[in-house]
Design a protein around this motif. Structure first.
Motif: not given
Length: 109
Positions: A45-74
């Protein structure tokens, strides 16, 4: 015999404890456990500026997946619940919030 209200042994948690306080601990711990993904997303996000929405989709998806794994773990929820109950018990015994107990005294006065 039921334990008196206000003791750490009480089986029922209040709504705010179940739905706000314990999930807050879960978010904090999950962010620590997913810190490499948080750092990668932040850097992108810091390197991409306004284009972060397009350029950082892969990093965002990996972060969401990691966090969701913990949130859904009883088991992770139970771990955080136990941590919360220990903090609550300590607060009830001392009257000092956890954040203040963790602060260290200055080394030079």
């Amino acid at each position: 015999m039921e334990p008196p209200p206000g003791t750490a042994e009480e089986p029922e948690l209040r709504h705010v404890e179940k739905d706000v306080l314990i999930p807050k601990i879960m978010r904090e711990k999950a962010r620590e456990l997913c810190s490499d993904k948080v750092q990668a997303f932040t850097k992108c996000c810091q390197e991409s500026g306004f284009l972060m929405i397009v350029k950082c989709q892969q990093e965002n998806a990996a972060l969401k997946e990691c966090l969701t794994t913990y949130y859904n773990d009883p088991a992770f929820y139970e771990e955080c619940k136990i941590e919360y109950l220990k903090e609550r018990e300590e607060f009830r015994a001392t009257g000092i919030p956890a954040k203040q107990r963790q602060q260290k005294l200055p080394t030079s006065m």
